[in-house]
Design a protein around this motif. Structure first.
Motif, PDB file in Angstrom:
ATOM      1  N   ARG A 197       0.842  -1.204   0.000  1.00  9.67           N
ATOM      2  CA  ARG A 197       0.000   0.000   0.000  1.00  9.67           C
ATOM      3  C   ARG A 197       0.874   1.249   0.000  1.00  9.67           C
ATOM      4  NH1 ARG A 197      -4.747   0.561  -1.753  1.00  9.67           N
ATOM      5  NH2 ARG A 197      -5.898  -0.647  -0.182  1.00  9.67           N
ATOM      6  N   GLN A 198       1.948   1.230   0.775  1.00 15.07           N
ATOM      7  CA  GLN A 198       2.858   2.377   0.776  1.00 15.07           C
ATOM      8  C   GLN A 198       3.470   2.585  -0.607  1.00 15.07           C
ATOM      9  OE1 GLN A 198       5.412   0.951   3.946  1.00 15.07           O
ATOM     10  NE2 GLN A 198       4.437   2.324   5.431  1.00 15.07           N
ATOM     11  N   LEU A 199       3.879   1.495  -1.243  1.00 14.59           N
ATOM     12  CA  LEU A 199       4.443   1.598  -2.589  1.00 14.59           C
ATOM     13  C   LEU A 199       3.413   2.134  -3.570  1.00 14.59           C
ATOM     14  CD1 LEU A 199       6.682   1.082  -4.645  1.00 14.59           C
ATOM     15  CD2 LEU A 199       5.915  -1.303  -4.775  1.00 14.59           C
ATOM     16  N   GLN A 200       2.199   1.653  -3.477  1.00 14.48           N
ATOM     17  CA  GLN A 200       1.150   2.129  -4.376  1.00 14.48           C
ATOM     18  C   GLN A 200       0.914   3.633  -4.189  1.00 14.48           C
ATOM     19  OE1 GLN A 200      -2.955   1.314  -3.467  1.00 14.48           O
ATOM     20  NE2 GLN A 200      -3.389   0.640  -5.563  1.00 14.48           N
ATOM     21  N   ARG A 201       0.914   4.098  -2.950  1.00  6.99           N
ATOM     22  CA  ARG A 201       0.733   5.530  -2.690  1.00  6.99           C
ATOM     23  C   ARG A 201       1.832   6.353  -3.340  1.00  6.99           C
ATOM     24  NH1 ARG A 201       0.488   5.836   3.635  1.00  6.99           N
ATOM     25  NH2 ARG A 201       0.835   8.047   3.151  1.00  6.99           N
ATOM     26  N   LEU A 202       3.070   5.870  -3.258  1.00  5.57           N
ATOM     27  CA  LEU A 202       4.178   6.594  -3.872  1.00  5.57           C
ATOM     28  C   LEU A 202       4.063   6.607  -5.388  1.00  5.57           C
ATOM     29  CD1 LEU A 202       7.264   5.517  -1.728  1.00  5.57           C
ATOM     30  CD2 LEU A 202       5.933   7.622  -1.605  1.00  5.57           C
ATOM     31  N   LEU A 203       3.660   5.489  -5.983  1.00  9.22           N
ATOM     32  CA  LEU A 203       3.514   5.446  -7.436  1.00  9.22           C
ATOM     33  C   LEU A 203       2.413   6.392  -7.899  1.00  9.22           C
ATOM     34  CD1 LEU A 203       3.901   1.616  -8.135  1.00  9.22           C
ATOM     35  CD2 LEU A 203       5.611   3.427  -8.365  1.00  9.22           C
ATOM     36  N   ARG A 204       1.340   6.487  -7.145  1.00  6.38           N
ATOM     37  CA  ARG A 204       0.269   7.427  -7.482  1.00  6.38           C
ATOM     38  C   ARG A 204       0.778   8.867  -7.422  1.00  6.38           C
ATOM     39  NH1 ARG A 204      -4.591   4.588  -4.068  1.00  6.38           N
ATOM     40  NH2 ARG A 204      -5.586   3.467  -5.808  1.00  6.38           N
ATOM     41  N   GLU A 205       1.653   9.148  -6.486  1.00  3.85           N
ATOM     42  CA  GLU A 205       2.167  10.502  -6.333  1.00  3.85           C
ATOM     43  C   GLU A 205       3.230  10.843  -7.364  1.00  3.85           C
ATOM     44  OE1 GLU A 205       5.003  12.933  -3.164  1.00  3.85           O
ATOM     45  OE2 GLU A 205       3.635  11.389  -2.393  1.00  3.85           O
ATOM     46  N   VAL A 206       4.139   9.913  -7.627  1.00  7.80           N
ATOM     47  CA  VAL A 206       5.321  10.222  -8.422  1.00  7.80           C
ATOM     48  C   VAL A 206       5.112   9.968  -9.912  1.00  7.80           C
ATOM     49  CG1 VAL A 206       7.770   9.697  -8.743  1.00  7.80           C
ATOM     50  CG2 VAL A 206       6.808   9.747  -6.435  1.00  7.80           C
ATOM     51  N   ASP A 207       4.457   8.855 -10.281  1.00  6.18           N
ATOM     52  CA  ASP A 207       4.308   8.525 -11.706  1.00  6.18           C
ATOM     53  C   ASP A 207       3.023   7.733 -11.939  1.00  6.18           C
ATOM     54  OD1 ASP A 207       4.706   8.163 -14.390  1.00  6.18           O
ATOM     55  OD2 ASP A 207       6.475   6.887 -14.202  1.00  6.18           O
ATOM     56  N   PRO A 208       1.858   8.378 -11.769  1.00  3.67           N
ATOM     57  CA  PRO A 208       0.591   7.642 -11.897  1.00  3.67           C
ATOM     58  C   PRO A 208       0.334   7.132 -13.308  1.00  3.67           C
ATOM     59  CG  PRO A 208       0.196  10.002 -11.702  1.00  3.67           C
ATOM     60  CD  PRO A 208       1.648   9.791 -11.415  1.00  3.67           C
ATOM     61  N   ASP A 209       0.816   7.836 -14.318  1.00  2.00           N
ATOM     62  CA  ASP A 209       0.598   7.382 -15.691  1.00  2.00           C
ATOM     63  C   ASP A 209       1.523   6.217 -16.043  1.00  2.00           C
ATOM     64  OD1 ASP A 209      -1.346   9.340 -16.119  1.00  2.00           O
ATOM     65  OD2 ASP A 209       0.156  10.830 -16.721  1.00  2.00           O
ATOM     66  N   GLY A 210       2.796   6.327 -15.695  1.00  2.93           N
ATOM     67  CA  GLY A 210       3.747   5.280 -16.031  1.00  2.93           C
ATOM     68  C   GLY A 210       3.466   3.962 -15.329  1.00  2.93           C
ATOM     69  N   TYR A 211       2.847   4.018 -14.152  1.00  5.26           N
ATOM     70  CA  TYR A 211       2.573   2.806 -13.384  1.00  5.26           C
ATOM     71  C   TYR A 211       1.068   2.595 -13.199  1.00  5.26           C
ATOM     72  CZ  TYR A 211       7.498   2.196 -12.355  1.00  5.26           C
ATOM     73  OH  TYR A 211       8.848   1.962 -12.461  1.00  5.26           O
ATOM     74  N   SER A 212       0.281   3.027 -14.159  1.00  6.79           N
ATOM     75  CA  SER A 212      -1.178   2.926 -14.029  1.00  6.79           C
ATOM     76  C   SER A 212      -1.637   1.476 -13.907  1.00  6.79           C
ATOM     77  CB  SER A 212      -1.864   3.603 -15.219  1.00  6.79           C
ATOM     78  OG  SER A 212      -1.451   3.009 -16.444  1.00  6.79           O
ATOM     79  N   ALA A 213      -1.032   0.579 -14.694  1.00 10.17           N
ATOM     80  CA  ALA A 213      -1.440  -0.827 -14.637  1.00 10.17           C
ATOM     81  C   ALA A 213      -1.091  -1.441 -13.289  1.00 10.17           C
ATOM     82  CB  ALA A 213      -0.778  -1.618 -15.766  1.00 10.17           C
ATOM     83  N   LYS A 245      -3.691  -2.915 -10.476  1.00 15.71           N
ATOM     84  CA  LYS A 245      -3.566  -4.289  -9.980  1.00 15.71           C
ATOM     85  C   LYS A 245      -3.496  -4.305  -8.455  1.00 15.71           C
ATOM     86  CE  LYS A 245      -2.742  -8.770 -10.109  1.00 15.71           C
ATOM     87  NZ  LYS A 245      -1.853  -9.306 -11.161  1.00 15.71           N
ATOM     88  N   LEU A 246      -2.728  -3.396  -7.874  1.00 17.74           N
ATOM     89  CA  LEU A 246      -2.600  -3.362  -6.423  1.00 17.74           C
ATOM     90  C   LEU A 246      -3.914  -2.974  -5.756  1.00 17.74           C
ATOM     91  CD1 LEU A 246       0.968  -1.827  -6.009  1.00 17.74           C
ATOM     92  CD2 LEU A 246       0.261  -4.221  -5.805  1.00 17.74           C
ATOM     93  N   ASP A 247      -4.751  -2.182  -6.443  1.00 20.47           N
ATOM     94  CA  ASP A 247      -6.082  -1.905  -5.908  1.00 20.47           C
ATOM     95  C   ASP A 247      -6.859  -3.208  -5.699  1.00 20.47           C
ATOM     96  OD1 ASP A 247      -6.322   0.812  -5.438  1.00 20.47           O
ATOM     97  OD2 ASP A 247      -6.808   1.283  -7.522  1.00 20.47           O
ATOM     98  N   ARG A 248      -6.756  -4.103  -6.651  1.00 24.82           N
ATOM     99  CA  ARG A 248      -7.502  -5.368  -6.568  1.00 24.82           C
ATOM    100  C   ARG A 248      -6.876  -6.311  -5.540  1.00 24.82           C
ATOM    101  NH1 ARG A 248      -6.921  -4.553 -12.133  1.00 24.82           N
ATOM    102  NH2 ARG A 248      -5.506  -6.331 -12.377  1.00 24.82           N
ATOM    103  N   VAL A 249      -5.560  -6.233  -5.386  1.00 25.78           N
ATOM    104  CA  VAL A 249      -4.849  -7.103  -4.449  1.00 25.78           C
ATOM    105  C   VAL A 249      -5.069  -6.667  -3.005  1.00 25.78           C
ATOM    106  CG1 VAL A 249      -2.528  -7.772  -3.682  1.00 25.78           C
ATOM    107  CG2 VAL A 249      -3.098  -7.801  -6.121  1.00 25.78           C
ATOM    108  N   LEU A 250      -5.231  -5.366  -2.781  1.00 29.22           N
ATOM    109  CA  LEU A 250      -5.227  -4.814  -1.423  1.00 29.22           C
ATOM    110  C   LEU A 250      -6.615  -4.580  -0.837  1.00 29.22           C
ATOM    111  CD1 LEU A 250      -2.272  -2.324  -1.983  1.00 29.22           C
ATOM    112  CD2 LEU A 250      -2.245  -4.332  -0.492  1.00 29.22           C
ATOM    113  N   VAL A 251      -7.677  -4.962  -1.569  1.00 25.57           N
ATOM    114  CA  VAL A 251      -9.009  -4.834  -0.976  1.00 25.57           C
ATOM    115  C   VAL A 251      -9.119  -5.804   0.201  1.00 25.57           C
ATOM    116  CG1 VAL A 251     -10.097  -4.075  -3.119  1.00 25.57           C
ATOM    117  CG2 VAL A 251      -9.970  -6.517  -2.588  1.00 25.57           C
ATOM    118  N   VAL A 252      -9.973  -5.472   1.144  1.00 27.17           N
ATOM    119  CA  VAL A 252     -10.113  -6.288   2.349  1.00 27.17           C
ATOM    120  C   VAL A 252     -10.869  -7.584   2.058  1.00 27.17           C
ATOM    121  CG1 VAL A 252     -11.037  -6.370   4.688  1.00 27.17           C
ATOM    122  CG2 VAL A 252      -9.991  -4.258   3.832  1.00 27.17           C
ATOM    123  N   LYS A 253     -11.969  -7.476   1.283  1.00 29.11           N
ATOM    124  CA  LYS A 253     -12.788  -8.651   0.993  1.00 29.11           C
ATOM    125  C   LYS A 253     -12.493  -9.175  -0.409  1.00 29.11           C
ATOM    126  CE  LYS A 253     -16.670  -7.454   4.042  1.00 29.11           C
ATOM    127  NZ  LYS A 253     -18.133  -7.240   4.117  1.00 29.11           N
TER     128      LYS A 253
END
Length: 317
Positions: free
Chosen positions: A222-238, A242-250
């Motif tokens: 989750r920390q890594l995903q937050r940094l990617l959203r901040e620093v390079d959201p377009d380059g790491y969009s995929a 993917k991490l959104d789907r991996v990190l959901v609770v249910k």
């Protein structure tokens, strides 16, 4: 803020270390022994990678401290800088974490995946931030610094579309002397006296315990995903999606994982060349997690000199 963008110094690693790799089933073991002395050339070859690893946290912490990074802002007197001004023991911990990244990006591990480190997670070292903030305002505030919580190291295996195929997460430890008793304490936990038998016994809370009980998708993702959203959201969009789907609770999407254990430190006279600290012939019986396991042993002759040389040279050469 910037991404990690420096390749491992392949020629320097080949000159510095001799490698002894092996793998069996889902277990990879890599013994690395120092093959040349630490000198200014080796330090210079390693500095760029360490600067890249710490660049994001350096910019973040300096902004938090209120200290300019631009060269024209340098005052004649020395001022507090990250990570140079951290205590010696803290810098040794950071060395192990950076080396985990360098070795993972350079050497072939179990599964033969190609590992990528978009950015190191050092900015989430909360106690380092608090320490430097106080030290910048009062030079008498020197103290020990607590380590960063969570996985010491994270890297991703990405496909051609930038989607995350696998994660590697691990523990990276530095010890001045890697003698058997020290390794036993690391792997099995500190010794405590059994109130029944009155014997000293490992408490069972060492690296094996931590690795075996870790959740499939560690908090560091989750920390890594937050940094990617901040620093390079377009380059790491995929990868972000993917991490959104991996990190959901249910009903999270499963993500294959490799566990990494890096033990780095000084050699001792009782150890013979090519003699590993952790057996390599079979999967260690203490390992019960369902994921692939990679163990790396980095055995150095002059590690203290190398670490101090690197961290003293950061952003200076």
């Amino acid at each position: 803020m910037t991404l990690h963008n420096c390749a491992p110094p392949a020629a320097a690693l080949a000159r510095w270390l001799t490698d002894y790799p092996s793998d069996v089933d889902n277990y990879g073991h890599l013994l690395l022994e120092q093959d040349c002395d630490c000198d200014d050339e080796l330090i210079a070859d390693l500095v760029a990678y360490f600067q890249s690893a710490h660049a994001d946290a350096r910019a973040f912490f300096h902004e938090q401290m209120g200290i300019e990074l631009h060269p024209d802002a340098d005052a004649p007197e020395a001022h507090v800088t990250y990570p140079t001004c951290l205590p010696s023991i803290t810098r040794r911990g950071l060395f192990g974490e950076v080396m985990a990244g360098m070795l993972t990006e350079h050497y072939e591990y179990i599964g033969k995946h190609t590992w990528t480190i978009p950015i190191f997670l050092f900015r989430f070292h909360e106690d380092a931030e608090a320490y430097l903030f106080a030290l910048a305002r009062d030079e008498e505030r020197k103290r020990e610094v607590y380590g960063r919580r969570g996985s010491d190291f994270l890297a991703l295996a990405l496909d051609d579309a930038g989607d995350v195929e696998r994660v590697i997460a691990g523990e990276a430890k530095w010890r001045k002397k890697l003698q058997p008793s020290v390794v036993a304490d690391l792997m099995h936990g500190a010794k405590k006296r059994n109130p029944v038998t009155n014997e000293l016994e490992h408490d069972g809370k060492g690296i094996w315990y931590q690795v075996n009980r870790d959740i499939p998708a560690p908090h560091g993702l989750r920390q890594l995903q937050r940094l990617l959203r901040e620093v390079d959201p377009d380059g790491y969009s995929a990868a972000i999606a993917k991490l959104d789907r991996v990190l959901v609770v249910k009903n999270p999407e499963p993500l294959p994982r490799t566990n990494l254990i890096l033990l780095s430190g000084g050699d001792v006279p009782s150890r013979q060349a090519r003699d590993p600290l952790i057996p390599w012939e079979d999967v260690p019986e203490e390992y019960t997690a369902p994921h692939d396991l990679q163990v790396v042993e980095l055995i150095l002759k002059d590690g203290d000199d190398l670490i101090d040389g690197i961290y003293d040279a950061l952003w200076a050469i």
